[in-house]
Design a protein around this motif. Sequence first.
Motif, PDB file in Angstrom:
ATOM      1  N   GLY A 169       0.818  -1.217   0.000  1.00 55.62           N
ATOM      2  CA  GLY A 169       0.000   0.000   0.000  1.00 55.62           C
ATOM      3  C   GLY A 169       0.845   1.257   0.000  1.00 55.62           C
ATOM      4  N   LEU A 170       1.970   1.229   0.731  1.00 51.44           N
ATOM      5  CA  LEU A 170       2.877   2.383   0.749  1.00 51.44           C
ATOM      6  C   LEU A 170       3.458   2.629  -0.641  1.00 51.44           C
ATOM      7  N   ALA A 171       3.842   1.556  -1.325  1.00 48.79           N
ATOM      8  CA  ALA A 171       4.382   1.710  -2.682  1.00 48.79           C
ATOM      9  C   ALA A 171       3.331   2.291  -3.619  1.00 48.79           C
ATOM     10  N   ASP A 172       2.075   1.896  -3.458  1.00 42.71           N
ATOM     11  CA  ASP A 172       1.012   2.467  -4.290  1.00 42.71           C
ATOM     12  C   ASP A 172       0.837   3.962  -4.027  1.00 42.71           C
ATOM     13  N   SER A 173       0.902   4.368  -2.766  1.00 44.58           N
ATOM     14  CA  SER A 173       0.771   5.792  -2.445  1.00 44.58           C
ATOM     15  C   SER A 173       1.944   6.587  -3.006  1.00 44.58           C
ATOM     16  N   VAL A 174       3.145   6.016  -2.945  1.00 47.58           N
ATOM     17  CA  VAL A 174       4.314   6.701  -3.523  1.00 47.58           C
ATOM     18  C   VAL A 174       4.161   6.818  -5.036  1.00 47.58           C
ATOM     19  N   ARG A 175       3.617   5.768  -5.670  1.00 45.69           N
ATOM     20  CA  ARG A 175       3.413   5.816  -7.119  1.00 45.69           C
ATOM     21  C   ARG A 175       2.478   6.966  -7.496  1.00 45.69           C
ATOM     22  N   ASP A 410      10.197   2.461   7.653  1.00 48.97           N
ATOM     23  CA  ASP A 410      10.646   2.180   9.023  1.00 48.97           C
ATOM     24  C   ASP A 410       9.483   2.286  10.005  1.00 48.97           C
ATOM     25  N   TYR A 411       8.605   3.244   9.769  1.00 49.32           N
ATOM     26  CA  TYR A 411       7.458   3.429  10.665  1.00 49.32           C
ATOM     27  C   TYR A 411       6.531   2.211  10.608  1.00 49.32           C
ATOM     28  N   VAL A 412       6.251   1.738   9.399  1.00 49.07           N
ATOM     29  CA  VAL A 412       5.392   0.564   9.245  1.00 49.07           C
ATOM     30  C   VAL A 412       6.048  -0.662   9.878  1.00 49.07           C
ATOM     31  N   THR A 413       7.358  -0.825   9.671  1.00 47.74           N
ATOM     32  CA  THR A 413       8.072  -1.970  10.242  1.00 47.74           C
ATOM     33  C   THR A 413       8.076  -1.911  11.761  1.00 47.74           C
TER      34      THR A 413
END
Length: 430
Positions: A169-175, A410-413
């Motif tokens: 989901g983070l990668a989609d938001s960055v895209r 890092d926050y998600v991890t």
Amino acid sequence: MLRLFFTLGVIFCCFAGYGQKTARNLSYYIEFAKTSSPLLHDYKGRIEIQQMEEQRLKAVYIRSKLELNGEFLFVPIISKDGGKTSFLWNAQNGTDYYGYDLGESSGHLYAGFTWTQPLLGGGLYEASRKQTEIQAAIQSNNMRLEKHQLERTVTEQYLLCLLDKSLVGLADSVRRVLQQQELIVQELVQDGILRQSDLHLLAIEKAANYDLKTASWQSYCTHLSDLNILCGITDTAKVELDAVCLFPEIKKNNPISLFLEQYRLDSLNVAANLRVFKLQYKPRLNLFVNGGLQVSNYTHVYRHLGWNAGLTLSWTIFDGRQKRWQEQQMQVQMRTISAYKAHERFQNEEHKKKCLSEMQLYGERLNALCGQLSEYDTVLVNYLKEIRAGQRSVVDYITVLRNKIQAERDYVTLQTNRQLLIAAYNYWNW
């Protein structure tokens, strides 16, 4: 015509449902794992065996027993009576012969029933029954421990799947952010404020972000497959995992750790074994009745039908001090169990302290990262204004964006690691 509309409707529904994902939560996987666990089925079977053993012991110590038994003994000789040598397979008398002394051994036939009733078996049965109850309680406790372990293992694997899902989901938001910036940079390139190379930089970032998304998706599929294997799920359909938020559980009614229950049951089992061992020193009194046919002379066999009855008593007086050695063995086993119990209590408390300490540190790091992400957002907004004014390079913007993306990862991890710590704390605080 009606059939045609029905067929078209079915086809439409199939296409509408195609690609949809089935929603599943943590409870679904935990219950499935418990249902398919062979070890839990094994413990359940052992409990049933202990219940059957209790009924068998009742039959041994309390209930009567009826047996069919018999014996046919023949004594062959080689007879020389009357000057004639002959073989007699079951001689009743003779004077000149080779074989067993017929005065000491002669053939006979016995066939009948024996009925036996224990008279002092109540105490013996009660001690054995308590032992089987303790052993059944041990199996029940083992089942409960295995369920608790399964809950932790499945929860940890589920959280790893959620971590991968969050990274996707983070990668989609960055895209989406990069696509918006690409449109802005294209306009600025057309206006001559930025160069074509700035567009190439954004394309490189989009490719790198796509690779990160692919890696996260691959990790998600791997972890989801491991979760299905762990739970015994053969369905490979696409699923949508529901989010979960764990909180530290606080025990109220039972301050003693349930991990220590196994040592209490082990102590009871050792004491019960000693009690059962001492049963052999109790007197045993049985009533018996024999009835049937018993003859040594095979003439007028029908006259020799009869019966007899009596009592049998057995009482161990001395056994070479076996009981004393058995009691000393029990004392050694009790000391060993106490040592294991103390070690388990120590480890339990230390694990909980460690989890609480690390959870506090993770909370502080999450707060710090939250502040950093807010600062990154402010810097990126300012950089975008400066880029529009031709005062800032796209390279600077991308550098800050990379740092923000890494901080978000890092926050998600950290969030997932903190959830894993909570799961571990709840496991030990049981």
